[in-house]
Design a protein around this motif. Sequence first.
Motif, mmCIF file in Angstrom:
data_model
loop_
_atom_site.group_PDB
_atom_site.id
_atom_site.type_symbol
_atom_site.label_atom_id
_atom_site.label_comp_id
_atom_site.label_asym_id
_atom_site.label_seq_id
_atom_site.Cartn_x
_atom_site.Cartn_y
_atom_site.Cartn_z
ATOM 1 N N ALA A 210 -0.287 3.756 5.110
ATOM 2 C CA ALA A 210 0.517 4.290 4.002
ATOM 3 C C ALA A 210 0.414 5.818 3.927
ATOM 4 N N GLU A 211 -0.757 6.357 4.176
ATOM 5 C CA GLU A 211 -0.925 7.810 4.147
ATOM 6 C C GLU A 211 -0.121 8.484 5.252
ATOM 7 N N LEU A 212 -0.053 7.839 6.404
ATOM 8 C CA LEU A 212 0.753 8.382 7.504
ATOM 9 C C LEU A 212 2.236 8.331 7.147
ATOM 10 N N ILE A 213 2.645 7.264 6.492
ATOM 11 C CA ILE A 213 4.044 7.129 6.077
ATOM 12 C C ILE A 213 4.420 8.216 5.080
ATOM 13 N N THR A 214 3.593 8.428 4.056
ATOM 14 C CA THR A 214 3.922 9.441 3.054
ATOM 15 C C THR A 214 3.936 10.838 3.676
ATOM 16 N N ILE B 67 -7.934 -1.440 10.815
ATOM 17 C CA ILE B 67 -7.302 -0.363 10.048
ATOM 18 C C ILE B 67 -6.902 -0.868 8.673
ATOM 19 N N ASP B 68 -7.214 -0.111 7.639
ATOM 20 C CA ASP B 68 -6.792 -0.445 6.281
ATOM 21 C C ASP B 68 -5.320 -0.100 6.091
ATOM 22 N N CYS B 69 -4.626 -0.897 5.293
ATOM 23 C CA CYS B 69 -3.210 -0.645 5.019
ATOM 24 C C CYS B 69 -2.992 0.742 4.423
ATOM 25 N N ALA C 153 0.830 -1.211 0.000
ATOM 26 C CA ALA C 153 0.000 0.000 0.000
ATOM 27 C C ALA C 153 0.863 1.258 0.000
ATOM 28 N N THR C 154 1.985 1.209 0.707
ATOM 29 C CA THR C 154 2.892 2.350 0.750
ATOM 30 C C THR C 154 3.535 2.584 -0.609
ATOM 31 N N ALA C 155 3.928 1.513 -1.278
ATOM 32 C CA ALA C 155 4.514 1.627 -2.612
ATOM 33 C C ALA C 155 3.532 2.280 -3.576
ATOM 34 N N VAL C 156 2.297 1.851 -3.535
ATOM 35 C CA VAL C 156 1.270 2.426 -4.415
ATOM 36 C C VAL C 156 1.063 3.903 -4.082
ATOM 37 N N ASN D 163 12.044 8.675 11.980
ATOM 38 C CA ASN D 163 10.821 8.508 12.766
ATOM 39 C C ASN D 163 10.333 7.074 12.696
ATOM 40 N N SER D 164 9.380 6.752 13.553
ATOM 41 C CA SER D 164 8.805 5.412 13.523
ATOM 42 C C SER D 164 7.286 5.478 13.581
ATOM 43 N N ILE D 165 6.669 4.427 13.090
ATOM 44 C CA ILE D 165 5.219 4.276 13.133
ATOM 45 C C ILE D 165 4.923 2.923 13.757
ATOM 46 N N ALA D 166 4.055 2.920 14.763
ATOM 47 C CA ALA D 166 3.699 1.695 15.475
ATOM 48 C C ALA D 166 2.246 1.333 15.188
#
Length: 305
Positions: free
Chosen positions: A226-230, A220-222, A20-23, A183-186
């Motif tokens: 992914a939106e938080l990562i971007t 939670i949807d992937c 999802a992050t790649a997309v 940063n990190s995401i948990a």
Amino acid sequence: MSFEGKVVIITGAGGGIGSATAVGFAELGAKLCLVDVNQQALQNTFEKCCSKGAVFENIRINQLDLSNEETVNCVISETVTAFSKIDVLINNAAISSKHNIFYEDFLEKYDATFNINLKAPMLLTHLAVPHLIKTKGNVINITSVGGIRPLPDLLLYNSSKAALRHFTKCVALELAPKGVRVNSIAPAAVKTDMVKLLGVTDVKEFEKRRAPLLPLKRMIDCEEVAELITFLASDKAASITGAEYVIDAGHLLGGTTPDYTSFQKITYLELYQSQQHHQYQLLELGPPQTHLGLQLHHWLQAPLQ
């Protein structure tokens, strides 16, 4: 928000959060280096990215085993060869298995888990740093709420994620003067197939039973992760480093605010270990105030990405 001209490495890109992050980055114009141990899964992610408008030449897929130090070196070198720079490193790849201190193969599983969940992110970060300093880039490590609150029978996974959390903060402090953010995401309660590694065969049924025990009453949807990562990888987060973002549908609050009012009986998933595999047997039990009911509550709240 745009990543036009930016080069992003994503490990564990074959499925779930990584895919999802790649997309998501592809839609924003990034050039991608996608890494996973599963070639077919990588190909599926590649096709999804192309369907969102990504240019064929702007995506490199690398089927690699990150437990091998030599292949980890290849991730950085091949990315720089293909795109001449690195702007963002997403350390997402991870493995998990049901384990505790009593298992006879504890050390063997320790090596396997920590090689992927901790050593690979540390080495990738180490190798990427010279390139990230040049681009004033950033690193995002995907940890887990299991690294914040220990959970039963996930000793090695929990411990590796706790170590990755602290590694994130240590490196953030070291690289801040160089203009590189870390940063990190948990996450927790994310809709992925990773629960299959713990013996769950019916993922949809698992999600259906788990959701009501979360404060927000939903999984939670992937794509949400992914939106938080971007966002964290973008210039909008230019002043954020050494931070940890929890995305868990209220999972960490669940221990103090459980809602059992709608339950008369609960279903407890009791694990039976055999030499070849794990299997789950459903047992109807009494009200959730019982000891077994509390065990169910803690088990279903496990951080499964």
